[in-house]
Design an enzyme around this catalytic site. Sequence first.
Site, PDB file in Angstrom:
ATOM      1  CG  ASN A 102      -1.941  -1.128   1.123  1.00  0.00           C
ATOM      2  OD1 ASN A 102      -2.121  -1.712   0.050  1.00  0.00           O
ATOM      3  ND2 ASN A 102      -2.572  -1.444   2.219  1.00  0.00           N
ATOM      4  CG  HIS A 119       3.938  -1.374  -4.850  1.00  0.00           C
ATOM      5  ND1 HIS A 119       2.843  -2.185  -4.694  1.00  0.00           N
ATOM      6  CD2 HIS A 119       4.846  -2.111  -5.561  1.00  0.00           C
ATOM      7  CE1 HIS A 119       3.073  -3.349  -5.277  1.00  0.00           C
ATOM      8  NE2 HIS A 119       4.281  -3.331  -5.800  1.00  0.00           N
TER       9      HIS A 119
HETATM   10  P1  NAD Z   1      -6.067  -6.135  -4.656  1.00  0.00           P
HETATM   11  O1  NAD Z   1      -6.897  -4.971  -5.045  1.00  0.00           O
HETATM   12  O2  NAD Z   1      -5.545  -7.005  -5.733  1.00  0.00           O
HETATM   13  O3  NAD Z   1      -6.836  -7.080  -3.633  1.00  0.00           O
HETATM   14  C1  NAD Z   1      -7.409  -6.646  -2.452  1.00  0.00           C
HETATM   15  C2  NAD Z   1      -7.632  -7.887  -1.564  1.00  0.00           C
HETATM   16  O4  NAD Z   1      -8.205  -7.461  -0.334  1.00  0.00           O
HETATM   17  C3  NAD Z   1      -8.583  -8.936  -2.152  1.00  0.00           C
HETATM   18  O5  NAD Z   1      -7.998 -10.209  -1.994  1.00  0.00           O
HETATM   19  C4  NAD Z   1      -9.845  -8.804  -1.296  1.00  0.00           C
HETATM   20  O6  NAD Z   1     -10.532 -10.031  -1.150  1.00  0.00           O
HETATM   21  C5  NAD Z   1      -9.252  -8.345   0.024  1.00  0.00           C
HETATM   22  N1  NAD Z   1     -10.149  -7.591   0.901  1.00  0.00           N
HETATM   23  C6  NAD Z   1     -11.099  -6.675   0.567  1.00  0.00           C
HETATM   24  N2  NAD Z   1     -11.650  -6.150   1.669  1.00  0.00           N
HETATM   25  C7  NAD Z   1     -11.036  -6.715   2.734  1.00  0.00           C
HETATM   26  C8  NAD Z   1     -11.146  -6.564   4.150  1.00  0.00           C
HETATM   27  N3  NAD Z   1     -12.021  -5.714   4.708  1.00  0.00           N
HETATM   28  N4  NAD Z   1     -10.351  -7.317   4.946  1.00  0.00           N
HETATM   29  C9  NAD Z   1      -9.470  -8.195   4.398  1.00  0.00           C
HETATM   30  N5  NAD Z   1      -9.310  -8.378   3.071  1.00  0.00           N
HETATM   31  C10 NAD Z   1     -10.088  -7.652   2.253  1.00  0.00           C
HETATM   32  O7  NAD Z   1      -4.945  -5.552  -3.772  1.00  0.00           O
HETATM   33  P2  NAD Z   1      -3.431  -5.896  -3.714  1.00  0.00           P
HETATM   34  O8  NAD Z   1      -3.240  -7.385  -3.770  1.00  0.00           O
HETATM   35  O9  NAD Z   1      -2.889  -5.158  -2.572  1.00  0.00           O
HETATM   36  O10 NAD Z   1      -2.799  -5.290  -5.074  1.00  0.00           O
HETATM   37  C11 NAD Z   1      -3.173  -4.125  -5.685  1.00  0.00           C
HETATM   38  C12 NAD Z   1      -2.068  -3.095  -5.786  1.00  0.00           C
HETATM   39  O11 NAD Z   1      -2.734  -1.863  -5.712  1.00  0.00           O
HETATM   40  C13 NAD Z   1      -1.062  -3.054  -4.697  1.00  0.00           C
HETATM   41  O12 NAD Z   1       0.169  -3.230  -5.259  1.00  0.00           O
HETATM   42  C14 NAD Z   1      -1.135  -1.661  -4.062  1.00  0.00           C
HETATM   43  O13 NAD Z   1       0.075  -0.960  -4.276  1.00  0.00           O
HETATM   44  C15 NAD Z   1      -2.131  -0.932  -4.837  1.00  0.00           C
HETATM   45  N6  NAD Z   1      -3.213  -0.285  -4.062  1.00  0.00           N
HETATM   46  C16 NAD Z   1      -2.942   0.345  -2.891  1.00  0.00           C
HETATM   47  C17 NAD Z   1      -3.970   0.927  -2.168  1.00  0.00           C
HETATM   48  C18 NAD Z   1      -3.649   1.585  -0.864  1.00  0.00           C
HETATM   49  O14 NAD Z   1      -2.553   2.130  -0.707  1.00  0.00           O
HETATM   50  N7  NAD Z   1      -4.587   1.552   0.095  1.00  0.00           N
HETATM   51  C19 NAD Z   1      -5.277   0.853  -2.641  1.00  0.00           C
HETATM   52  C20 NAD Z   1      -5.504   0.223  -3.858  1.00  0.00           C
HETATM   53  C21 NAD Z   1      -4.466  -0.347  -4.564  1.00  0.00           C
END
Ligand code: NAD
Length: 245
Positions: A102, A119
């Site tokens: 994140n 990242h």
């Molecule tokens: P992803 O979007 O691929 O997957 C999110 C995962 O979280 C899913 O497996 C889903 O089932 C799970 N999930 C959803 N709600 C949940 C909850 N309340 N509790 C537990 N699990 C839950 O995310 P990823 O695998 O992290 O990859 C996406 C990329 O996007 C990352 O590399 C990241 O850098 C980036 N990203 C970051 C942010 C952030 O900084 N918050 C937000 C979006 C995307």
Amino acid sequence: MKEDLQKVAEIISNSKSMIAFTGAGISVESGIPPFRGPDGLWSRCDPKCLDLDYFHLNPKDSWLAIKSIFYDFFGEAKYNGAHKVLANFEEKGLLKAVVTQNIDNLHQEAGSKTVYEFHGNSQKLVCLQCGKNYVPSEVNLDELPPKCVNDKKILKPDFVFFGEGIPETAYRKSLQAARNADVVLVIGTTGEVMPAATIPTEAKRNGAVVIEINTEESNYTESITDFFLQGKASEILMEIDELIS
Ligand code: NAD
């Protein structure tokens, strides 16, 4: 589930070098959606805006999308119970590091000290010419693209764009922590983004117990997970924390 929670609490209590590997799911309860899915960030932003070549050619266009998502929208988010429990585990000496995909800075805001940002971090901007760093609050985002006060060159958010490499130190330290880990908590990640997705696999290869917390099964569940705790990250982690204290 109850029995698994008890067993997991014991494993965590006895761990010597546990790490957490977190993804977008841990921040969903803070109001930040993941990239994928119907309400995902990709429904608000064209992925090309986060492509490095496109950013260089169209900085204003990229910055319009970046500002609306990562500063106007992310900026409102506060850490949740899951971030807080991980910070507590570190304070109690139970957690060596958080390796996060994140870019929202919420682990640090919750009090985590050792955070390897695979990242990068949206809460830092960097001048592409002189390397000077800024925090977003110091920068006027009403005029886009924002420019460096020193040389008037464009500022870029310090997170990894498509077409960019992983920050070298974070990568090396994450791998080192994974190879030394006896337990890895895999929280809220699909395990689809490479090379970050190899961190839990590397830990497992070196003998770590893999504890996964997710609302849905992921790429890890059938392959390397030892304990799959299905549910929201904050609810499950707060239950484990209660069992430990
Ligand atoms: P992803 O979007 O691929 O997957 C999110 C995962 O979280 C899913 O497996 C889903 O089932 C799970 N999930 C959803 N709600 C949940 C909850 N309340 N509790 C537990 N699990 C839950 O995310 P990823 O695998 O992290 O990859 C996406 C990329 O996007 C990352 O590399 C990241 O850098 C980036 N990203 C970051 C942010 C952030 O900084 N918050 C937000 C979006 C995307």
